[in-house]
Design a protein around this motif. Structure first.
Motif, PDB file in Angstrom:
ATOM      1  N   LEU A  26      49.426  24.020 -89.440  1.00 44.42           N
ATOM      2  CA  LEU A  26      50.688  23.574 -88.836  1.00 44.42           C
ATOM      3  C   LEU A  26      50.459  22.527 -87.758  1.00 44.42           C
ATOM      4  CD1 LEU A  26      52.696  26.913 -88.505  1.00 44.42           C
ATOM      5  CD2 LEU A  26      53.251  24.960 -89.943  1.00 44.42           C
ATOM      6  N   LEU A  27      49.497  22.787 -86.883  1.00 45.74           N
ATOM      7  CA  LEU A  27      49.229  21.856 -85.796  1.00 45.74           C
ATOM      8  C   LEU A  27      48.756  20.508 -86.318  1.00 45.74           C
ATOM      9  CD1 LEU A  27      49.098  21.414 -82.754  1.00 45.74           C
ATOM     10  CD2 LEU A  27      46.747  22.232 -82.825  1.00 45.74           C
ATOM     11  N   SER A  28      47.813  20.515 -87.249  1.00 41.64           N
ATOM     12  CA  SER A  28      47.322  19.250 -87.783  1.00 41.64           C
ATOM     13  C   SER A  28      48.408  18.510 -88.564  1.00 41.64           C
ATOM     14  CB  SER A  28      46.089  19.471 -88.649  1.00 41.64           C
ATOM     15  OG  SER A  28      46.394  20.283 -89.752  1.00 41.64           O
ATOM     16  N   GLY A  29      49.250  19.244 -89.272  1.00 40.46           N
ATOM     17  CA  GLY A  29      50.347  18.608 -89.999  1.00 40.46           C
ATOM     18  C   GLY A  29      51.353  17.944 -89.073  1.00 40.46           C
ATOM     19  N   ILE A  30      51.684  18.620 -87.983  1.00 39.94           N
ATOM     20  CA  ILE A  30      52.636  18.054 -87.022  1.00 39.94           C
ATOM     21  C   ILE A  30      52.044  16.841 -86.328  1.00 39.94           C
ATOM     22  CG2 ILE A  30      53.805  18.527 -84.829  1.00 39.94           C
ATOM     23  CD1 ILE A  30      54.265  21.399 -85.916  1.00 39.94           C
ATOM     24  N   ILE A  31      50.764  16.903 -85.971  1.00 36.78           N
ATOM     25  CA  ILE A  31      50.119  15.758 -85.330  1.00 36.78           C
ATOM     26  C   ILE A  31      50.072  14.570 -86.284  1.00 36.78           C
ATOM     27  CG2 ILE A  31      47.915  14.889 -84.443  1.00 36.78           C
ATOM     28  CD1 ILE A  31      47.519  17.696 -83.204  1.00 36.78           C
ATOM     29  N   PHE A  32      49.673  14.819 -87.527  1.00 40.70           N
ATOM     30  CA  PHE A  32      49.622  13.747 -88.517  1.00 40.70           C
ATOM     31  C   PHE A  32      51.001  13.131 -88.734  1.00 40.70           C
ATOM     32  CE2 PHE A  32      50.139  12.447 -92.983  1.00 40.70           C
ATOM     33  CZ  PHE A  32      49.200  11.427 -93.039  1.00 40.70           C
ATOM     34  N   ALA A  33      52.007  13.972 -88.915  1.00 42.10           N
ATOM     35  CA  ALA A  33      53.363  13.459 -89.151  1.00 42.10           C
ATOM     36  C   ALA A  33      53.865  12.682 -87.938  1.00 42.10           C
ATOM     37  CB  ALA A  33      54.303  14.608 -89.480  1.00 42.10           C
ATOM     38  N   GLY A  34      53.517  13.158 -86.738  1.00 43.01           N
ATOM     39  CA  GLY A  34      53.908  12.432 -85.525  1.00 43.01           C
ATOM     40  C   GLY A  34      53.266  11.059 -85.443  1.00 43.01           C
ATOM     41  N   GLN A  45      60.826   0.723 -88.654  1.00 43.01           N
ATOM     42  CA  GLN A  45      61.585   1.633 -89.503  1.00 43.01           C
ATOM     43  C   GLN A  45      62.228   2.725 -88.646  1.00 43.01           C
ATOM     44  OE1 GLN A  45      58.945   3.178 -92.472  1.00 43.01           O
ATOM     45  NE2 GLN A  45      58.587   1.190 -93.420  1.00 43.01           N
ATOM     46  N   ASP A  46      63.322   3.270 -89.128  1.00 41.48           N
ATOM     47  CA  ASP A  46      63.997   4.363 -88.448  1.00 41.48           C
ATOM     48  C   ASP A  46      63.252   5.671 -88.678  1.00 41.48           C
ATOM     49  OD1 ASP A  46      65.999   2.686 -87.544  1.00 41.48           O
ATOM     50  OD2 ASP A  46      67.297   3.083 -89.280  1.00 41.48           O
ATOM     51  N   PHE A  47      63.479   6.608 -87.759  1.00 39.56           N
ATOM     52  CA  PHE A  47      62.890   7.943 -87.894  1.00 39.56           C
ATOM     53  C   PHE A  47      63.683   8.720 -88.933  1.00 39.56           C
ATOM     54  CE2 PHE A  47      62.774  12.456 -86.742  1.00 39.56           C
ATOM     55  CZ  PHE A  47      61.409  12.671 -86.805  1.00 39.56           C
ATOM     56  N   ARG A  48      62.981   9.326 -89.882  1.00 37.07           N
ATOM     57  CA  ARG A  48      63.612  10.139 -90.919  1.00 37.07           C
ATOM     58  C   ARG A  48      63.011  11.541 -90.855  1.00 37.07           C
ATOM     59  NH1 ARG A  48      63.147   5.476 -95.307  1.00 37.07           N
ATOM     60  NH2 ARG A  48      64.927   4.258 -94.613  1.00 37.07           N
ATOM     61  N   ILE A  49      63.864  12.509 -90.582  1.00 33.01           N
ATOM     62  CA  ILE A  49      63.404  13.877 -90.381  1.00 33.01           C
ATOM     63  C   ILE A  49      62.770  14.451 -91.644  1.00 33.01           C
ATOM     64  CG2 ILE A  49      65.632  14.960 -90.869  1.00 33.01           C
ATOM     65  CD1 ILE A  49      63.118  16.145 -88.221  1.00 33.01           C
ATOM     66  N   TRP A  50      63.329  14.144 -92.825  1.00 31.82           N
ATOM     67  CA  TRP A  50      62.782  14.701 -94.062  1.00 31.82           C
ATOM     68  C   TRP A  50      61.416  14.116 -94.385  1.00 31.82           C
ATOM     69  CZ3 TRP A  50      64.501  19.096 -95.103  1.00 31.82           C
ATOM     70  CH2 TRP A  50      65.819  19.421 -94.849  1.00 31.82           C
ATOM     71  N   LYS A  51      61.227  12.864 -94.023  1.00 32.82           N
ATOM     72  CA  LYS A  51      59.924  12.238 -94.206  1.00 32.82           C
ATOM     73  C   LYS A  51      58.899  12.906 -93.288  1.00 32.82           C
ATOM     74  CE  LYS A  51      58.243   7.534 -94.819  1.00 32.82           C
ATOM     75  NZ  LYS A  51      58.539   6.104 -94.592  1.00 32.82           N
ATOM     76  N   PHE A  52      59.317  13.186 -92.051  1.00 37.26           N
ATOM     77  CA  PHE A  52      58.454  13.860 -91.085  1.00 37.26           C
ATOM     78  C   PHE A  52      58.083  15.261 -91.572  1.00 37.26           C
ATOM     79  CE2 PHE A  52      57.730  16.588 -87.429  1.00 37.26           C
ATOM     80  CZ  PHE A  52      56.837  15.838 -86.673  1.00 37.26           C
ATOM     81  N   ILE A  53      59.081  16.012 -92.020  1.00 42.40           N
ATOM     82  CA  ILE A  53      58.840  17.382 -92.482  1.00 42.40           C
ATOM     83  C   ILE A  53      57.943  17.402 -93.717  1.00 42.40           C
ATOM     84  CG2 ILE A  53      59.970  19.417 -93.498  1.00 42.40           C
ATOM     85  CD1 ILE A  53      62.338  18.837 -91.585  1.00 42.40           C
ATOM     86  N   SER A  54      58.194  16.505 -94.655  1.00 32.67           N
ATOM     87  CA  SER A  54      57.377  16.488 -95.872  1.00 32.67           C
ATOM     88  C   SER A  54      55.934  16.092 -95.562  1.00 32.67           C
ATOM     89  CB  SER A  54      57.974  15.564 -96.927  1.00 32.67           C
ATOM     90  OG  SER A  54      57.952  14.226 -96.502  1.00 32.67           O
ATOM     91  N   ARG A  55      55.743  15.111 -94.690  1.00 36.34           N
ATOM     92  CA  ARG A  55      54.376  14.725 -94.317  1.00 36.34           C
ATOM     93  C   ARG A  55      53.665  15.871 -93.595  1.00 36.34           C
ATOM     94  NH1 ARG A  55      55.108   8.540 -92.060  1.00 36.34           N
ATOM     95  NH2 ARG A  55      55.072   7.529 -94.105  1.00 36.34           N
ATOM     96  N   ALA A  56      54.355  16.503 -92.657  1.00 35.55           N
ATOM     97  CA  ALA A  56      53.751  17.609 -91.916  1.00 35.55           C
ATOM     98  C   ALA A  56      53.413  18.764 -92.852  1.00 35.55           C
ATOM     99  CB  ALA A  56      54.697  18.082 -90.810  1.00 35.55           C
TER     100      ALA A  56
END
Length: 83
Positions: A26-34, A45-56
């Protein structure tokens, strides 16, 4: 008619190793997505929550699977040396 009562004592569903793998994933996924969201923002580009969640989620899942594989491989290697 009543349902039978199921009693399970001393059952640990997740041990310390499993919790550590989940937390690190979880931590590495959140850091990577961030970092990727920051890169997208820097590119205009604009921030997209679904893109962030899928990457994380995907990166975290990859790290968790990789950690599990490496720990099992290390345990097999250690058991081979002892036996």
């Amino acid at each position: 008619m009543t349902c039978p009562e199921i009693r399970i004592y001393n059952l640990k569903i997740m041990n310390a190793q499993t919790k550590a793998i989940i937390k690190s994933g979880l931590l590495s996924g959140i850091i990577f997505a961030g970092l990727m969201a920051g890169s997208d923002y820097a590119a205009g580009q604009d921030f997209r929550i679904w893109k962030f969640i899928s990457r994380a989620g995907l990166f975290g899942l990859f790290i968790a699977i990789w950690s599990t594989y490496n720990l099992k491989k290390q345990a097999d290697k250690d058991n081979g040396k002892q036996g």
